[in-house]
Motif scaffolding. Structure first.
Motif, PDB file in Angstrom:
ATOM      1  N   ARG A 205      43.692  54.294  30.083  1.00  0.00           N
ATOM      2  CA  ARG A 205      43.196  53.726  31.135  1.00  0.00           C
ATOM      3  C   ARG A 205      43.958  52.372  31.548  1.00  0.00           C
ATOM      4  O   ARG A 205      44.583  51.872  30.597  1.00  0.00           O
ATOM      5  CB  ARG A 205      41.693  52.983  30.598  1.00  0.00           C
ATOM      6  CG  ARG A 205      40.602  53.619  30.789  1.00  0.00           C
ATOM      7  CD  ARG A 205      39.176  53.056  30.036  1.00  0.00           C
ATOM      8  NE  ARG A 205      38.204  53.739  30.459  1.00  0.00           N
ATOM      9  CZ  ARG A 205      37.404  53.663  31.551  1.00  0.00           C
ATOM     10  NH1 ARG A 205      38.134  52.821  32.710  1.00  0.00           N
ATOM     11  NH2 ARG A 205      36.530  54.221  31.938  1.00  0.00           N
ATOM     12  N   PHE A 206      44.177  52.113  32.690  1.00  0.00           N
ATOM     13  CA  PHE A 206      44.992  50.732  33.117  1.00  0.00           C
ATOM     14  C   PHE A 206      44.429  49.659  32.543  1.00  0.00           C
ATOM     15  O   PHE A 206      43.195  49.306  32.344  1.00  0.00           O
ATOM     16  CB  PHE A 206      45.045  50.406  34.579  1.00  0.00           C
ATOM     17  CG  PHE A 206      46.162  51.523  35.221  1.00  0.00           C
ATOM     18  CD1 PHE A 206      47.371  51.331  34.825  1.00  0.00           C
ATOM     19  CD2 PHE A 206      45.788  52.420  36.038  1.00  0.00           C
ATOM     20  CE1 PHE A 206      48.272  52.220  35.483  1.00  0.00           C
ATOM     21  CE2 PHE A 206      46.570  53.352  36.748  1.00  0.00           C
ATOM     22  CZ  PHE A 206      48.026  53.202  36.282  1.00  0.00           C
ATOM     23  N   GLY A 207      45.238  48.584  31.923  1.00  0.00           N
ATOM     24  CA  GLY A 207      44.809  47.262  31.547  1.00  0.00           C
ATOM     25  C   GLY A 207      44.437  46.388  32.777  1.00  0.00           C
ATOM     26  O   GLY A 207      43.720  46.876  33.680  1.00  0.00           O
ATOM     27  N   VAL A 208      45.250  45.460  33.013  1.00  0.00           N
ATOM     28  CA  VAL A 208      45.108  44.577  34.019  1.00  0.00           C
ATOM     29  C   VAL A 208      45.909  44.797  35.403  1.00  0.00           C
ATOM     30  O   VAL A 208      46.781  45.053  35.275  1.00  0.00           O
ATOM     31  CB  VAL A 208      45.305  42.986  33.499  1.00  0.00           C
ATOM     32  CG1 VAL A 208      44.623  42.096  34.660  1.00  0.00           C
ATOM     33  CG2 VAL A 208      44.591  42.929  32.250  1.00  0.00           C
ATOM     34  N   GLN A 209      45.207  44.782  36.438  1.00  0.00           N
ATOM     35  CA  GLN A 209      45.999  44.872  37.753  1.00  0.00           C
ATOM     36  C   GLN A 209      45.578  43.707  38.387  1.00  0.00           C
ATOM     37  O   GLN A 209      44.427  43.168  38.426  1.00  0.00           O
ATOM     38  CB  GLN A 209      45.235  46.099  38.482  1.00  0.00           C
ATOM     39  CG  GLN A 209      45.599  47.466  38.074  1.00  0.00           C
ATOM     40  CD  GLN A 209      45.372  48.578  39.000  1.00  0.00           C
ATOM     41  OE1 GLN A 209      46.113  48.250  39.946  1.00  0.00           O
ATOM     42  NE2 GLN A 209      44.959  49.889  38.712  1.00  0.00           N
ATOM     43  N   GLY A 210      46.626  42.980  38.961  1.00  0.00           N
ATOM     44  CA  GLY A 210      46.469  41.834  39.744  1.00  0.00           C
ATOM     45  C   GLY A 210      47.330  41.485  40.834  1.00  0.00           C
ATOM     46  O   GLY A 210      48.589  42.341  40.796  1.00  0.00           O
ATOM     47  N   ARG A 211      47.174  40.649  41.776  1.00  0.00           N
ATOM     48  CA  ARG A 211      48.170  40.250  42.575  1.00  0.00           C
ATOM     49  C   ARG A 211      48.476  38.623  42.808  1.00  0.00           C
ATOM     50  O   ARG A 211      47.462  37.738  42.500  1.00  0.00           O
ATOM     51  CB  ARG A 211      47.495  40.685  43.679  1.00  0.00           C
ATOM     52  CG  ARG A 211      48.303  40.123  45.188  1.00  0.00           C
ATOM     53  CD  ARG A 211      47.786  40.683  46.475  1.00  0.00           C
ATOM     54  NE  ARG A 211      48.330  42.026  46.585  1.00  0.00           N
ATOM     55  CZ  ARG A 211      48.751  42.722  47.748  1.00  0.00           C
ATOM     56  NH1 ARG A 211      48.225  42.146  48.881  1.00  0.00           N
ATOM     57  NH2 ARG A 211      49.290  43.871  47.902  1.00  0.00           N
ATOM     58  N   ILE A 212      49.610  38.231  42.651  1.00  0.00           N
ATOM     59  CA  ILE A 212      49.838  36.834  42.351  1.00  0.00           C
ATOM     60  C   ILE A 212      50.248  36.509  43.741  1.00  0.00           C
ATOM     61  O   ILE A 212      51.209  36.923  44.557  1.00  0.00           O
ATOM     62  CB  ILE A 212      51.135  36.623  41.397  1.00  0.00           C
ATOM     63  CG1 ILE A 212      50.526  36.968  40.013  1.00  0.00           C
ATOM     64  CG2 ILE A 212      51.618  35.140  41.520  1.00  0.00           C
ATOM     65  CD1 ILE A 212      51.437  37.229  39.088  1.00  0.00           C
ATOM     66  N   LEU A 213      49.196  35.339  44.382  1.00  0.00           N
ATOM     67  CA  LEU A 213      49.720  34.877  45.581  1.00  0.00           C
ATOM     68  C   LEU A 213      50.742  33.673  45.783  1.00  0.00           C
ATOM     69  O   LEU A 213      51.027  33.021  44.550  1.00  0.00           O
ATOM     70  CB  LEU A 213      48.451  34.349  46.114  1.00  0.00           C
ATOM     71  CG  LEU A 213      47.320  35.580  46.470  1.00  0.00           C
ATOM     72  CD1 LEU A 213      46.062  34.882  46.819  1.00  0.00           C
ATOM     73  CD2 LEU A 213      47.777  36.645  47.425  1.00  0.00           C
ATOM     74  N   ASP A 214      51.311  33.305  46.832  1.00  0.00           N
ATOM     75  CA  ASP A 214      52.149  31.972  47.020  1.00  0.00           C
ATOM     76  C   ASP A 214      51.506  30.984  46.512  1.00  0.00           C
ATOM     77  O   ASP A 214      52.105  29.966  45.873  1.00  0.00           O
ATOM     78  CB  ASP A 214      52.028  31.925  48.743  1.00  0.00           C
ATOM     79  CG  ASP A 214      53.416  32.109  49.083  1.00  0.00           C
ATOM     80  OD1 ASP A 214      54.485  32.090  48.468  1.00  0.00           O
ATOM     81  OD2 ASP A 214      53.527  32.185  50.145  1.00  0.00           O
ATOM     82  N   SER A 215      50.065  30.624  46.531  1.00  0.00           N
ATOM     83  CA  SER A 215      49.319  29.468  46.337  1.00  0.00           C
ATOM     84  C   SER A 215      49.119  29.666  44.638  1.00  0.00           C
ATOM     85  O   SER A 215      48.397  28.621  44.256  1.00  0.00           O
ATOM     86  CB  SER A 215      48.083  29.520  47.228  1.00  0.00           C
ATOM     87  OG  SER A 215      47.468  30.580  46.721  1.00  0.00           O
ATOM     88  N   ASP A 216      49.423  30.718  44.068  1.00  0.00           N
ATOM     89  CA  ASP A 216      49.267  30.967  42.577  1.00  0.00           C
ATOM     90  C   ASP A 216      49.774  29.761  41.838  1.00  0.00           C
ATOM     91  O   ASP A 216      50.791  29.330  41.609  1.00  0.00           O
ATOM     92  CB  ASP A 216      49.514  32.265  41.904  1.00  0.00           C
ATOM     93  CG  ASP A 216      48.999  32.346  40.620  1.00  0.00           C
ATOM     94  OD1 ASP A 216      47.879  32.894  40.420  1.00  0.00           O
ATOM     95  OD2 ASP A 216      49.702  31.862  39.595  1.00  0.00           O
TER      96      ASP A 216
END
Lengths: 244, 244
Positions: A205-216
């Motif tokens: 099973r996948f662990g964490v999936q995420g997206r990091i934005l400019d504003s992060d």
């Protein structure tokens, strides 16, 4: 251009990709270059793509369609018995798509693409592959534990020096962000947001999936902090003295 | 390939070049890529070259011959009234040499070369130029204070972040060595020994000229120390935490 890295760790796999695509400097857009498939308890597959966007989307479309049309499921990547076979299938599809565009008379190179494929199928260990436009591929090993595609040079020195196969996912994502930041600072064709996904070996099973934005705020901290950290690391080195 | 950097500082100019040339992986050799001319009290000129070795040696040969045959000295770089005019002359010579090889029917790109030219002529400030194979050129400015030619990507991030125009020559050479080391570690076609030369503005004499060998203890210290320094810099950065 593009920048993607797939990394093998003792604890599993981690993938990161940027999202900028461009057809000339005056035609940029955001496109997802990370594609994931999951059958919980049976398999997880991640595919990252660099190169001609029409080619890579076509390849992913073909692979996806195969997973969706039950009547024609024989070559489906959700049924292949091994990651090796999936790599072969992705390679063959990639080669076919590139060749089908060759007929248009344009240069073959213009339709090229490179891919990173990783994942695990129940009963086998996690595996990571780099797939070439010719359809062939190589596998990651202890000597060669990560693959980069796209604009690979700016971000390579830090990976070579700070990669640690025993690192945590948090630490590995930090390392990848530093590598991405160096690339983004040097090349306009690589840009945020950044996608990532982690996979812990044998969980299927996948662990964490995420997206990091400019504003992060964390990304900002790494980006600014790394400049300072580099400068202080540089100051620590002994000074050069002229001979004599 | 090759790696050369020319850098403008408040106190003058500093140049560094590697010495590896190759015609394929199985045919490597050492060649000087840094060429200097000096008329004490009147002018100093440094030229660094990247690209086809026959082209670059031919250009340097033509420039040198002109300085040596008194009967035909009109276009000599030792008599030009300004660095700008020397840049134009180098550019024109480079373009001519490339064109003369074009006749052989091989691809023009194969004979290409890029050059960094810097120096000072009495009565004008020190100047630094990047000369393209087309014969045109650009000049360094406060916004763009250094030029790289050859295999430029691996070594760029550290230059971008640690360049300091007020730095001493010792410090600038340390910075350049870190940049060269990152490149050498990543690309086989760049290699030691490394040549360097410094020039203090308005002295109209070269400062220190030197060659750094494989066995140089300071180079070893920088190379090994930088790996450690990078790792500790990396450890200083705040840790990534997954969202939630």
């Amino acid at each position: 251009m593009t920048y993607c890295v797939g990394m093998r760790l003792d604890r599993g796999l981690v993938f990161m990709s940027d999202t900028r695509t461009n057809a000339g400097l005056d035609n940029i857009a955001t496109a997802r270059k990370m594609h994931t498939w999951e059958v919980p308890g049976d398999r997880v597959i991640t595919l990252m793509t660099a190169g001609n966007l029409a080619t890579t989307q076509s390849v992913v479309g073909i692979l996806d369609e195969r997973t969706k049309a039950p009547v024609d499921r024989a070559p489906s990547i959700l049924q292949s018995p091994s990651m090796f076979q999936i790599a072969r299938e992705v390679g063959t599809t990639l080669k076919e798509v590139i060749h089908s565009n060759d007929d248009s008379g344009a240069e073959a190179a213009a339709f090229g693409a490179t891919m990173i494929l990783g994942g695990q199928i129940k009963g086998s260990p996690p595996r990571l592959f780099l797939i070439y436009p010719e359809g062939n591929f190589i596998e990651a090993s202890d000597d060669n534990p990560f693959f980069q595609i796209g604009e690979t040079k700016y971000g390579k020195p830090i990976l070579v020096r700070a990669y640690d196969k025993t690192a945590s996912f948090e630490n590995s994502i930090k390392l990848l962000l530093v590598s991405f930041d160096s690339t983004i600072k040097s090349n306009l064709s690589v840009g945020l947001p950044i996608d990532y996904v982690t996979y812990t070996a044998d969980t299927l099973r996948f662990g964490v999936q995420g997206r990091i934005l400019d504003s992060d705020p964390y990304y900002q901290e790494v980006s600014n902090g790394w400049s300072e950290a580099l400068k202080s690391a540089f100051a620590q080195l002994p000074d050069f003295t002229f001979p004599e």
